[in-house]
Motif scaffolding. Structure first.
Motif, PDB file in Angstrom:
ATOM      1  N   ARG A  76      78.877  68.075  -7.228  1.00 17.21           N
ATOM      2  CA  ARG A  76      78.748  69.624  -6.684  1.00 17.21           C
ATOM      3  C   ARG A  76      79.594  70.386  -4.972  1.00 17.21           C
ATOM      4  O   ARG A  76      79.835  71.542  -4.741  1.00 17.21           O
ATOM      5  CB  ARG A  76      77.533  69.787  -6.510  1.00 17.21           C
ATOM      6  CG  ARG A  76      76.270  70.251  -7.544  1.00 17.21           C
ATOM      7  CD  ARG A  76      76.128  71.696  -8.570  1.00 17.21           C
ATOM      8  NE  ARG A  76      76.354  72.724  -7.827  1.00 17.21           N
ATOM      9  CZ  ARG A  76      74.712  72.854  -7.391  1.00 17.21           C
ATOM     10  NH1 ARG A  76      73.690  72.918  -7.818  1.00 17.21           N
ATOM     11  NH2 ARG A  76      74.743  74.342  -6.761  1.00 17.21           N
ATOM     12  N   TRP A 120      78.841  69.192 -13.091  1.00 22.54           N
ATOM     13  CA  TRP A 120      79.820  69.594 -13.597  1.00 22.54           C
ATOM     14  C   TRP A 120      79.772  71.715 -13.978  1.00 22.54           C
ATOM     15  O   TRP A 120      80.972  72.137 -13.729  1.00 22.54           O
ATOM     16  CB  TRP A 120      81.288  69.004 -14.766  1.00 22.54           C
ATOM     17  CG  TRP A 120      81.620  67.912 -13.951  1.00 22.54           C
ATOM     18  CD1 TRP A 120      81.414  66.500 -14.248  1.00 22.54           C
ATOM     19  CD2 TRP A 120      82.721  67.857 -13.121  1.00 22.54           C
ATOM     20  NE1 TRP A 120      82.214  65.577 -13.343  1.00 22.54           N
ATOM     21  CE2 TRP A 120      82.972  65.803 -12.549  1.00 22.54           C
ATOM     22  CE3 TRP A 120      83.548  69.046 -12.356  1.00 22.54           C
ATOM     23  CZ2 TRP A 120      83.988  66.096 -12.224  1.00 22.54           C
ATOM     24  CZ3 TRP A 120      85.053  67.992 -12.085  1.00 22.54           C
ATOM     25  CH2 TRP A 120      84.673  67.103 -11.363  1.00 22.54           C
ATOM     26  N   GLY A 126      82.431  72.265  -5.357  1.00 19.19           N
ATOM     27  CA  GLY A 126      82.076  73.719  -5.126  1.00 19.19           C
ATOM     28  C   GLY A 126      81.491  74.878  -3.542  1.00 19.19           C
ATOM     29  O   GLY A 126      82.021  76.081  -3.851  1.00 19.19           O
ATOM     30  N   SER A 127      81.492  73.658  -2.874  1.00 16.29           N
ATOM     31  CA  SER A 127      81.472  74.321  -1.365  1.00 16.29           C
ATOM     32  C   SER A 127      81.763  75.220  -0.932  1.00 16.29           C
ATOM     33  O   SER A 127      81.943  76.532  -1.024  1.00 16.29           O
ATOM     34  CB  SER A 127      80.595  73.362  -0.637  1.00 16.29           C
ATOM     35  OG  SER A 127      79.533  72.306  -0.843  1.00 16.29           O
ATOM     36  N   THR A 187      78.150  73.343 -13.450  1.00 18.22           N
ATOM     37  CA  THR A 187      77.427  74.348 -12.575  1.00 18.22           C
ATOM     38  C   THR A 187      79.102  75.055 -11.613  1.00 18.22           C
ATOM     39  O   THR A 187      79.385  76.271 -11.142  1.00 18.22           O
ATOM     40  CB  THR A 187      76.405  74.038 -11.418  1.00 18.22           C
ATOM     41  OG1 THR A 187      75.413  73.579 -12.357  1.00 18.22           O
ATOM     42  CG2 THR A 187      76.665  75.164 -10.088  1.00 18.22           C
ATOM     43  N   LEU A 188      79.809  73.397 -11.214  1.00 17.90           N
ATOM     44  CA  LEU A 188      81.263  74.055 -10.546  1.00 17.90           C
ATOM     45  C   LEU A 188      82.270  74.989 -11.265  1.00 17.90           C
ATOM     46  O   LEU A 188      82.915  75.877 -10.944  1.00 17.90           O
ATOM     47  CB  LEU A 188      81.850  72.317 -10.701  1.00 17.90           C
ATOM     48  CG  LEU A 188      82.507  72.462 -10.116  1.00 17.90           C
ATOM     49  CD1 LEU A 188      82.744  72.727  -8.639  1.00 17.90           C
ATOM     50  CD2 LEU A 188      83.399  70.902  -9.889  1.00 17.90           C
ATOM     51  N   ASN A 240      77.281  78.345 -16.690  1.00 15.81           N
ATOM     52  CA  ASN A 240      76.083  77.895 -16.585  1.00 15.81           C
ATOM     53  C   ASN A 240      75.281  77.797 -17.523  1.00 15.81           C
ATOM     54  O   ASN A 240      75.476  76.043 -17.912  1.00 15.81           O
ATOM     55  CB  ASN A 240      76.102  78.064 -15.439  1.00 15.81           C
ATOM     56  CG  ASN A 240      75.437  76.669 -14.466  1.00 15.81           C
ATOM     57  OD1 ASN A 240      75.896  76.077 -14.472  1.00 15.81           O
ATOM     58  ND2 ASN A 240      73.501  77.054 -14.453  1.00 15.81           N
ATOM     59  N   GLN A 273      80.597  78.733 -11.047  1.00 12.72           N
ATOM     60  CA  GLN A 273      81.186  79.405  -9.831  1.00 12.72           C
ATOM     61  C   GLN A 273      82.130  79.359  -9.582  1.00 12.72           C
ATOM     62  O   GLN A 273      83.119  80.371  -8.445  1.00 12.72           O
ATOM     63  CB  GLN A 273      80.189  77.783  -8.212  1.00 12.72           C
ATOM     64  CG  GLN A 273      78.849  78.065  -8.579  1.00 12.72           C
ATOM     65  CD  GLN A 273      78.243  76.588  -7.643  1.00 12.72           C
ATOM     66  OE1 GLN A 273      78.724  76.036  -7.417  1.00 12.72           O
ATOM     67  NE2 GLN A 273      77.076  77.055  -7.334  1.00 12.72           N
TER      68      GLN A 273
END
Length: 228
Positions: free
Chosen positions: A152, A207, A155-156, A209-210, A189, A213
Motif C-alpha cells: 500500500r 495490490w 501508492g502513497s 487497492t494499489l 478495487n 488508486q
C-alpha cells in the motif's frame, strides 16, 4: 389598517427568504453529497479489503489487516492539511478571476503532495516492521501486516496527489468529477479483491487497492481536462 398593511408588505419578503433558504439548502446538498467521495474513498476500499479477506483468508491474515490499515490511514490523514490549503488558495485565486494563479497553486500542491507521498512510502517500506509494532499488535501479525503495508505504501504518492487534485476541483465547485473518479477506483478495487485475494491472501488485497488508486489519478486528471 396600518398593521394589516405592514403584514401585507412583509409577507412576500418572508416568502422570498424561505424560497432563498430552500434553494441554498438544495445547492449545499447537491454539492456536499458527491464531495463525501473524497473522504470516503480510501475507507471504502479498505473496508472491502477486509470483507473479502474475512471470507477468503486465514484468521491470522485477516487480523493482520488491522495494524496495517491503522498505520496507513493515520499517516495519510495526517496530510489532510494539504487539501484544506489547496481548496482555500485555489478558491481565493478564482474569486479574484485569476485562473493562472489557481492553476499554478494546484500544480504546486500536487507536486508537494507527491513528494510527501514519496517520503511516507520510503518510511513505511524501510521501517515497516518497526512502524507496525508501534500499534501494539502481537508479533505473529507483524510479517503479514508489514507485507500489506509495504504494498500500500507504493501508492502513497498517488493517494496524496489525488486528494489534492480533488480539493482543487472542489474549490471550483465541482464535486461530480471526483465522484466519478472515486467510483471507478472502488469498482476496480472490488474486482481486484475478488480476483487476487483468493490467490495471494491479504497481500492480494493490497495490490488490488494499489492498482485502483493508480488508475484513479490519471482518470481524474482526464475528466478535469475534459471538463475544461
Amino acid at each position: 389598517p396600518v398593521t394589516t398593511k405592514r403584514m401585507a408588505t412583509t409577507a412576500p419578503l418572508a416568502q422570498e427568504r424561505r424560497a432563498w433558504r430552500r434553494e441554498k439548502r438544495k445547492e449545499v446538498l447537491v454539492f456536499a453529497a458527491p464531495a463525501l467521495s473524497t473522504v470516503l474513498a480510501d475507507p471504502l476500499m479498505s473496508m472491502f479489503d477486509a470483507l473479502v479477506c474475512g471470507r477468503c483468508c486465514s484468521t491470522l491474515e485477516f487480523a493482520s489487516l488491522g495494524p496495517a490499515l491503522a498505520v496507513f490511514n493515520f499517516v495519510n490523514y495526517g496530510f489532510f492539511f494539504l487539501n484544506a490549503a489547496t481548496t482555500v488558495n485555489v478558491a481565493n485565486a478564482l474569486a479574484r478571476d485569476n485562473r493562472k494563479a489557481a492553476t499554478e497553486t494546484l500544480s504546486c500542491s500536487v507536486s508537494v503532495a507527491a513528494l510527501c507521498g514519496l517520503a511516507v512510502a520510503a518510511l513505511m517500506i524501510g521501517a515497516g516492521p518497526n512502524v507496525v509494532q508501534l500499534t501494539g499488535c502481537v508479533p505473529e501479525l507483524v510479517p503479514v501486516s508489514t507485507a500489506y503495508l509495504r504494498v500500500r505504501a507504493f501508492g502513497s504518492p498517488v493517494v496524496l496527489a489525488s486528494m489534492v487534485a480533488q480539493a482543487g476541483l472542489l474549490a471550483q465547485r465541482d464535486s461530480a468529477t471526483p465522484l466519478q473518479a472515486v467510483s471507478l477506483a472502488v469498482v476496480l478495487n472490488i474486482v481486484g479483491d475478488l480476483l487476487l485475494v483468493p490467490r495471494m491472501g491479504a497481500v492480494g488485497a493490497a495490490w488490488a487497492t494499489l492498482f485502483s488508486q493508480a488508475a484513479m489519478l490519471p482518470y481524474l486528471l482526464w475528466l478535469a481536462r475534459k471538463r475544461d
